[in-house]
Write an enzyme that holds these catalytic residues in place. Structure first.
Site, PDB file in Angstrom:
ATOM      1  CE  LYS A   1      -3.697  -2.260   2.639  1.00 14.21           C
ATOM      2  NZ  LYS A   1      -4.296  -2.391   3.985  1.00 14.21           N
TER       3      LYS A   1
ATOM      4  N   GLY B   1     -12.756  -4.871   5.097  1.00 15.46           N
ATOM      5  CA  GLY B   1     -14.130  -5.312   5.263  1.00 15.46           C
ATOM      6  C   GLY B   1     -14.938  -5.137   4.000  1.00 15.46           C
TER       7      GLY B   1
END
Length: 418
Positions: free
Chosen positions: A199, A297
Site C-alpha cells: 500500500k 471489510g
C-alpha cells in the site's frame, strides 16, 4: 466516456469485496450502474445472487462490447494484472482493489494508461474507505507536502491494540484476530508488513511521484513485538503501532519506510485502534490533517470501489501530477533513525554499529536499549529481525544532521558514557 454515462460493469471475483459491491450497487440506483456479468473461479460455490449472473469465462467480460467498466477484486496478483491489461487494451475503464498487483506492476500499469488514455482507479487498494489516494492526487501540491504517515493495515493494528488493551501476548492476539476474521489463516502478509509496504509504495507515487517496487523499501511487521515491549511502552506512556512513514528531508529527498514505532498519546495515530486505519498528512500551510476510517471489510472496501465507479461517470482519471508535471522526488537512504531494541542476549546485538546508545536496561531477563543507527544498517542487515530481537522506532525517529550526531557522540564520550 461522456459525462453521466451509464456504467455497464463486469466484475472479476465475488468474495468479500465483490459481494459487498453487488449489495451496495443495489442500494444506489442513482448511480445508473448495472452489473452484467461476474467472472468466478469456482462455479459450484453457493452465492447470494442469481446464477445467470456468473460465468467462468473471462472472455465473456473482456470482449463484451456492452461492458464499459471492469471491476477487478480477485486475490491472485498475476491473474489480476492480466485482466487489467486486457481490459484496458480492449477499451474498458478499470477499477481495482488489488494492492499487491498494483505495487508489483505500477510501471507497466502507468505505461498502459498512457497508451490507452483510459482510467484505471484503485482507491480501495489503500486504506479501503479512507479517500487518501484522491486527496493526495488532487489536493496536496508536491512542493508543499512535508510528510505523510499512517496506520494502513487493520490486522496488525488489531493485534497491537489487543496486546495493549488486554495484555495478550502476540500469539494470543493473532489467534483472536484470525477467529474474528481480521487476519488470514496464513497471516504472514499482514503481520510481517508485506500488505502495508505494498500500500505504501502506491501512496508514495501519489504523494511524491516516486515509483518504487515495494521490495526496495525498508519494512518490517510486528512479528517480533513482545508483550514485554508493550509493557515498556506503557511505562514510557506511548503506544506501539505499525507506522508507514514518508518525510521530505532538508535536502529535498524523501525518507520512507514501514516499521513498528512508538506513538505518543497525543498523536492522532494513537487514537487509531483495532481494525481501523488512519493517515496524517502534513503540508506547508494546512499543517496536519487526519483521515480516519475502516481499512478493510466488505462494505468499507466496496464503498471505495463505488466512489471510483461514480468518478468514472465524469471520465475522471489519475493525472499523476507529481510524476508527470513536477520533477519527481527521490528516495534516500542517507539518514539516521533512533530505535528501541529489545533482546534476550547481548551477543546478537552489534553495539559497535550504533552511533550512540543513550539508554540501556540489562538487568531484566528481557533486555533493551535505545540508540541511533544509520538506516543502511537496517537495510543491509537482518540481525534486528532475528533471535527474538525486537526493533521499534522512537516517536521522532528520523535524524538528518550528522553534525548534531557527532556533537552528541562527543558529549557522551566526554561524560564517560561511551
Amino acid at each position: 466516456m461522456e459525462a453521466h454515462k451509464s456504467l455497464t460493469i463486469g466484475i472479476f471475483g465475488f468474495g468479500v469485496v465483490g459481494e459487498g459491491l453487488y449489495k451496495v450497487l443495489h442500494q444506489t440506483p442513482s448511480l445508473k450502474a448495472q452489473i452484467k456479468k461476474v467472472c468466478i473461479k469456482h462455479p459450484g460455490k453457493k452465492r447470494n445472487a442469481p446464477a445467470e449472473l456468473f460465468t467462468t469465462s473471462k472472455e465473456e467480460l473482456l470482449f463484451d462490447e456492452d461492458i464499459n467498466v471492469i471491476v477487478e477484486v480477485i486475490d491472485d496478483p498475476e491473474a489480476a494484472f492480466e485482466i487489467v491489461s486486457m481490459a484496458l487494451k480492449n477499451g474498458k475503464a478499470v477499477v481495482s482493489a488489488s494492492k499487491k498487483m498494483i505495487a508489483d506492476h505500477l510501471p507497466e500499469i502507468l505505461q498502459l494508461q498512457q497508451q490507452t488514455g483510459l482510467p484505471f482507479l484503485y482507491e480501495a487498494a489503500a486504506c479501503a474507505s479512507i479517500p487518501v489516494i484522491r486527496n493526495l492526487e488532487e489536493y496536496y501540491d508536491n512542493d508543499l507536502l512535508h510528510s505523510i504517515k499512517g496506520i494502513i493495515n487493520g490486522s496488525t493494528n488489531f493485534i497491537l491494540s489487543k496486546m495493549f488493551e488486554d495484555r495478550l501476548d502476540f500469539k494470543e492476539a493473532l489467534m483472536l484476530a484470525q477467529q474474528l476474521g481480521f487476519a488470514e489463516s496464513n497471516p504472514a502478509l499482514d503481520v510481517e508488513g508485506y500488505d502495508a509496504v505494498n500500500k505504501w509504495s502506491i501512496l508514495l507515487n501519489h504523494a511524491y511521484g516516486i515509483v518504487e517496487n515495494p521490495n526496495n523499501l525498508l519494512f518490517s511487521g510486528i512479528q517480533n513485538i513482545q508483550l514485554s515491549d508493550a509493557m515498556v511502552a506503557k511505562e514510557k506512556q506511548v503506544d506501539i503501532k505499525l507506522v508507514a512513514q514518508a518525510k521530505k528531508l532538508k535536502n529535498g529527498k524523501v525518507a520512507a519506510f514501514v516499521l513498528p514505532q512508538f506513538v505518543k498519546h497525543d498523536d492522532a495515530l494513537s487514537f487509531v485502534k483495532y481494525q481501523y486505519n488512519g493517515v496524517v498528512i502534513e503540508s506547508g500551510f494546512a499543517d496536519k490533517q487526519f483521515f480516519y476510517g475502516k481499512g478493510a471489510g466488505s462494505f468499507p472496501t466496496a464503498s471505495a470501489v463505488l466512489s471510483d465507479l461514480s468518478a468514472l461517470r465524469y471520465d475522471y482519471k489519475y493525472e499523476y501530477k507529481k510524476l508527470y508535471h513536477h520533477v519527481p522526488n527521490e528516495l534516500t537512504n542517507d539518514f539516521y533513525v533512533k530505535v528501541y531494541v529489545s533482546f534476550d542476549d547481548w551477543a546478537y546485538i552489534p553495539r559497535e554499529k550504533f552511533e550512540w546508545i543513550e539508554e540501556w536496561h540489562a538487568q531484566a531477563e528481557r533486555k533493551y536499549l535505545v540508540g541511533v543507527l544509520h538506516v543502511s544498517e537496517l537495510r543491509d542487515n537482518t540481525w534486528w529481525k532475528e533471535n527474538r530481537t525486537s526493533l521499534v522506532l522512537t516517536t521522532e525517529p528520523i535524524i538528518e544532521d550528522f553534525e548534531v550526531l557527532k556533537l552528541k557522540k562527543r558529549s557522551l564520550e566526554l561524560a564517560g558514557i561511551v
